[in-house]
Design a protein around this motif. Structure first.
Motif, mmCIF file in Angstrom:
data_model
loop_
_atom_site.group_PDB
_atom_site.id
_atom_site.type_symbol
_atom_site.label_atom_id
_atom_site.label_comp_id
_atom_site.label_asym_id
_atom_site.label_seq_id
_atom_site.Cartn_x
_atom_site.Cartn_y
_atom_site.Cartn_z
ATOM 1 N N VAL A 151 0.257 11.521 -0.697
ATOM 2 C CA VAL A 151 0.604 10.478 0.515
ATOM 3 C C VAL A 151 -0.307 11.034 1.746
ATOM 4 O O VAL A 151 0.186 11.515 2.790
ATOM 5 N N THR A 153 -1.729 10.941 -5.070
ATOM 6 C CA THR A 153 -2.110 10.799 -3.675
ATOM 7 C C THR A 153 -1.850 11.722 -2.693
ATOM 8 O O THR A 153 -2.574 11.596 -1.760
ATOM 9 N N GLN A 191 -1.092 3.551 8.317
ATOM 10 C CA GLN A 191 -1.051 2.118 8.027
ATOM 11 C C GLN A 191 0.142 1.465 7.997
ATOM 12 O O GLN A 191 0.535 0.425 8.449
ATOM 13 N N ALA A 211 0.814 -1.260 -0.100
ATOM 14 C CA ALA A 211 0.000 0.014 -0.028
ATOM 15 C C ALA A 211 0.894 1.266 -0.050
ATOM 16 O O ALA A 211 0.565 2.176 -0.604
ATOM 17 N N TRP A 212 1.921 1.040 0.880
ATOM 18 C CA TRP A 212 2.867 2.345 0.745
ATOM 19 C C TRP A 212 3.633 2.736 -0.311
ATOM 20 O O TRP A 212 3.721 3.730 -1.031
ATOM 21 N N GLU A 252 -3.725 8.768 6.496
ATOM 22 C CA GLU A 252 -4.166 7.262 6.309
ATOM 23 C C GLU A 252 -3.222 6.279 5.959
ATOM 24 O O GLU A 252 -2.983 5.204 6.831
ATOM 25 N N SER A 253 -2.588 6.748 5.009
ATOM 26 C CA SER A 253 -1.452 5.775 4.564
ATOM 27 C C SER A 253 -0.293 5.562 5.374
ATOM 28 O O SER A 253 0.207 4.450 5.434
ATOM 29 N N TYR A 254 0.049 6.883 5.576
ATOM 30 C CA TYR A 254 1.108 6.888 6.856
ATOM 31 C C TYR A 254 0.968 5.967 7.992
ATOM 32 O O TYR A 254 1.761 5.167 8.458
ATOM 33 N N GLU A 285 2.523 2.069 -3.438
ATOM 34 C CA GLU A 285 1.598 2.468 -4.209
ATOM 35 C C GLU A 285 1.193 3.887 -4.105
ATOM 36 O O GLU A 285 1.362 4.894 -4.927
ATOM 37 N N THR A 286 1.083 4.465 -2.827
ATOM 38 C CA THR A 286 0.873 5.867 -2.429
ATOM 39 C C THR A 286 1.882 6.355 -2.661
ATOM 40 O O THR A 286 1.942 7.855 -3.353
#
Length: 163
Positions: A103, A101, A110, A90-91, A106-108, A93-94
Motif C-alpha cells: 500500500v 503492494t 490518490q 485503485a485502492w 502514491e496509492s494513499y 486493488e492495492t
C-alpha cells in the motif's frame, strides 16, 4: 466443483462476526454503486466466481449498467468510471494485493484526493469484508450460480448463499 464445508453451520460465531462487519459497511453511508464496484473488483482479483456472480447480480438489481460491469476488470482503459470510482477501484486493488503492494504512499494520496478520513476507513472496511468473503467462498468452494438477489441479508441462511 463440490462444496467442501458449510462454514456457517460449523462456525456460526465466525459467520456472525463477518455479518457484523458487513452490516457496519452497509450502514456506513458508502455509496451503493461504489460498494458493488469494490466488491466486484476484489472478487475478480481473488478469483472468486461465487462472489463475481453475486455482485454482478446485486449491482444489476441496483441499476448498474452491463457496460460498466463488463469493464470492471479493465476499468483503467475505459471512460465509464468517475474519478471517485477510479480512486476506489485503485485502492481496492492495492489493499487486496497488500502482500505485493505494501500500500504505497502514491496509492494513499490518490484515494485521499477523493475520500475524507471516515469515508476512507469505511471504503477500506468494505475491501476487508469482501476479501474475507472471497477467501471463505474460494477455500470452501461455494457453489457458483446459485445466488439469488437479496439472499445475503440474513445470517441464518445456508453458506452457499453468502459471500
Amino acid at each position: 466443483m463440490q462444496p467442501r464445508i458449510d462454514y456457517g453451520k460449523v462456525a456460526p460465531g465466525a459467520l456472525r462476526a463477518m455479518y457484523a462487519l458487513e452490516q457496519y459497511v452497509r450502514s456506513s453511508g458508502l455509496d451503493l454503486t461504489l460498494y458493488h464496484l469494490v466488491k466486484l473488483r476484489a472478487s475478480y482479483i481473488n478469483g472468486c466466481a461465487f462472489c463475481v456472480d453475486m455482485h454482478t447480480k446485486e449491482a444489476r438489481a441496483h441499476g448498474e449498467t452491463e457496460q460498466r460491469l463488463y469493464a470492471v476488470p479493465v476499468w483503467r482503459e475505459t471512460p465509464f468510471f468517475t474519478p471517485r470510482e477510479r480512486a476506489a477501484l485503485a485502492w481496492t486493488e492495492t489493499v487486496t494485493r497488500v502482500g505485493e503492494t505494501g500500500v504505497p504512499d502514491e496509492s494513499y494520496e490518490q484515494v485521499r484526493a477523493e475520500f475524507d478520513d471516515a469515508e476512507l476507513v469505511n471504503l477500506t472496511l468494505a475491501i476487508v469484508a469482501i476479501n474475507g468473503w472471497n477467501r471463505l467462498s474460494v477455500a470452501f468452494r461455494a457453489p457458483v450460480g446459485t445466488y439469488q438477489v437479496g439472499a445475503n441479508r440474513a445470517p441464518a441462511e445456508p453458506a452457499a448463499q453468502r459471500a
